[in-house]
Design a protein around this motif. Structure first.
Motif, PDB file in Angstrom:
ATOM      1  N   PHE A 248     -57.815 -14.259  24.848  1.00  0.00           N
ATOM      2  CA  PHE A 248     -59.078 -13.627  25.214  1.00  0.00           C
ATOM      3  C   PHE A 248     -58.908 -12.158  25.557  1.00  0.00           C
ATOM      4  CE2 PHE A 248     -60.478 -17.910  25.105  1.00  0.00           C
ATOM      5  CZ  PHE A 248     -61.850 -17.865  24.934  1.00  0.00           C
ATOM      6  N   PHE A 249     -57.752 -11.762  26.098  1.00  0.00           N
ATOM      7  CA  PHE A 249     -57.484 -10.341  26.316  1.00  0.00           C
ATOM      8  C   PHE A 249     -57.462  -9.610  24.970  1.00  0.00           C
ATOM      9  CE2 PHE A 249     -54.873  -6.594  26.651  1.00  0.00           C
ATOM     10  CZ  PHE A 249     -55.174  -6.055  27.888  1.00  0.00           C
ATOM     11  N   LEU A 250     -56.717 -10.163  24.006  1.00  0.00           N
ATOM     12  CA  LEU A 250     -56.620  -9.522  22.703  1.00  0.00           C
ATOM     13  C   LEU A 250     -57.965  -9.465  22.002  1.00  0.00           C
ATOM     14  CD1 LEU A 250     -53.251 -10.831  21.209  1.00  0.00           C
ATOM     15  CD2 LEU A 250     -53.803  -8.506  21.921  1.00  0.00           C
ATOM     16  N   LYS A 251     -58.778 -10.503  22.183  1.00  0.00           N
ATOM     17  CA  LYS A 251     -60.125 -10.496  21.596  1.00  0.00           C
ATOM     18  C   LYS A 251     -60.886  -9.248  22.027  1.00  0.00           C
ATOM     19  CE  LYS A 251     -64.589 -11.461  23.037  1.00  0.00           C
ATOM     20  NZ  LYS A 251     -65.363 -12.000  21.945  1.00  0.00           N
ATOM     21  N   ALA A 252     -60.841  -8.951  23.323  1.00  0.00           N
ATOM     22  CA  ALA A 252     -61.565  -7.789  23.846  1.00  0.00           C
ATOM     23  C   ALA A 252     -60.997  -6.484  23.292  1.00  0.00           C
ATOM     24  CB  ALA A 252     -61.518  -7.786  25.367  1.00  0.00           C
ATOM     25  N   GLY A 256     -62.562  -3.412  20.644  1.00  0.00           N
ATOM     26  CA  GLY A 256     -62.705  -2.041  21.109  1.00  0.00           C
ATOM     27  C   GLY A 256     -63.134  -1.905  22.556  1.00  0.00           C
ATOM     28  N   GLN A 257     -63.072  -2.998  23.328  1.00  0.00           N
ATOM     29  CA  GLN A 257     -63.447  -2.923  24.732  1.00  0.00           C
ATOM     30  C   GLN A 257     -62.293  -2.335  25.552  1.00  0.00           C
ATOM     31  OE1 GLN A 257     -65.834  -6.293  26.235  1.00  0.00           O
ATOM     32  NE2 GLN A 257     -65.527  -7.248  24.242  1.00  0.00           N
ATOM     33  N   LYS A 260     -59.958  -2.880  31.366  1.00  0.00           N
ATOM     34  CA  LYS A 260     -60.536  -3.597  32.500  1.00  0.00           C
ATOM     35  C   LYS A 260     -61.363  -4.782  32.016  1.00  0.00           C
ATOM     36  CE  LYS A 260     -61.690  -4.203  36.866  1.00  0.00           C
ATOM     37  NZ  LYS A 260     -60.719  -4.633  37.878  1.00  0.00           N
ATOM     38  N   THR A 261     -62.148  -4.565  30.977  1.00  0.00           N
ATOM     39  CA  THR A 261     -62.948  -5.653  30.421  1.00  0.00           C
ATOM     40  C   THR A 261     -62.059  -6.715  29.797  1.00  0.00           C
ATOM     41  OG1 THR A 261     -64.771  -4.127  29.982  1.00  0.00           O
ATOM     42  CG2 THR A 261     -64.791  -6.209  28.786  1.00  0.00           C
ATOM     43  N   ALA A 262     -60.982  -6.277  29.157  1.00  0.00           N
ATOM     44  CA  ALA A 262     -60.044  -7.228  28.560  1.00  0.00           C
ATOM     45  C   ALA A 262     -59.398  -8.100  29.633  1.00  0.00           C
ATOM     46  CB  ALA A 262     -58.978  -6.480  27.767  1.00  0.00           C
TER      47      ALA A 262
END
Length: 296
Positions: A248-252, A256-257, A260-262
């Protein structure tokens, strides 16, 4: 941009126990459950359930075909997976009543990767594509070198950390995922800030994600660091929490997020994973995370 996860595929034999067995102790298990697993498989499923198109490469034995079906059901492309003569890798997992785990790995087919197979897989990828690696397969050093020759982005979760990592040119890694144990093994430090400082000094070109369980997670690079507190959840089984975080970190990041959002995505998804039994089967979907955490 394409995402290739070259990693393990395991069959997990999970034993439910009162507590983790101590040296010399014999204990009767309350239950035996069999799940698909392996850090590679788990992270591919996490990426797919987060909404990322991911290609998985790795090896199974004749006993591992159900692992491919599990991947396909989550949307993972397994066209690059191959079968070999060795039995599929497996893990013996003890899970206590408190949800903590202890894991013994048998690598099996996961350690039968050849240079020929690596070359065949990497023919399908190139500049700016992402290669995700863990340390449950052999020839990780070769994969890192060949991926950088193709100008791919290398993401490494060096788990379980062992002497094989010493053969890798970690200076070629673009992003590390570490927990506090792996952070100590690489840096010799136990303080979280010191781990991050040493990683910045040793690998100044890389980003570093440090997950620290109930205390949340940090991201650090040459521009500084940021922290995200963990989300509280009932702990049932922590087996795939770190793998869920990675996906889910990599998804963000892929979308291009900001970092912090990641971190937010990773910690929220991991909190849902630990509230369910099993490894791959406990990983939530993007929609589940959104439904629970309405801030997204």
């Amino acid at each position: 941009m394409k995402v290739l996860n070259f990693g393990s595929l395991n069959i997990d034999y999970t034993y439910r126990l009162r507590n983790i067995v101590k040296p010399g102790e014999t204990m009767t298990s309350a239950k035996l459950e069999i799940f698909p697993g392996g850090k590679g498989l788990n992270q591919s499923i996490a990426l797919a359930r987060a909404g990322v198109q991911v290609y998985h490469a790795g090896l199974i034995g004749s006993d591992g075909s159900f692992l491919l079906e599990t991947c396909k059901e989550s949307g993972v492309d397994v066209s690059l997976v191959r079968e070999c003569k060795e039995r599929t890798g497996n893990a013996i997992i003890q899970v206590s009543e408190e949800g903590q785990n202890s894991i013994i790995l048998f690598p099996g087919a996961n350690r039968q990767v050849t240079e020929e197979y690596i070359n065949m897989v990497l023919e399908n990828f190139g500049k700016r594509d992402i290669l995700l690696l863990q340390n449950e397969i052999n020839r990780v050093d070769m994969l890192i070198d060949k991926a950088k020759e193709k100008r791919m982005k290398v993401v490494l979760n060096p788990s379980p950390y062992d002497e094989n990592m010493e053969n890798c040119d970690l200076g070629k890694v673009d992003l590390f995922f570490l927990n506090e144990i792996e952070g100590e093994q690489i840096t010799g430090k136990t303080d979280f800030q010191e781990i991050l400082a040493v990683m910045r000094e040793k690998y100044p070109q890389a980003g570093v994600v440090l997950t620290v369980g109930a205390q949340g997670a940090y991201y650090s690079d040459a521009d500084g660091y940021t922290r995200q507190e963990a989300y509280q959840a009932e702990i049932v089984d922590t087996t795939a929490a770190g793998d869920t975080f990675v996906g889910f970190f990599l998804k963000a990041i892929i979308e291009g997020q900001n970092k912090k959002t990641a971190l937010l995505w990773g910690t929220m998804a991991a909190s849902l994973a630990i509230s369910k039994k099993g490894a791959a089967v406990s990983i939530p979907s993007e929609e589940e995370v959104k439904q629970v955490f309405h801030c997204l």
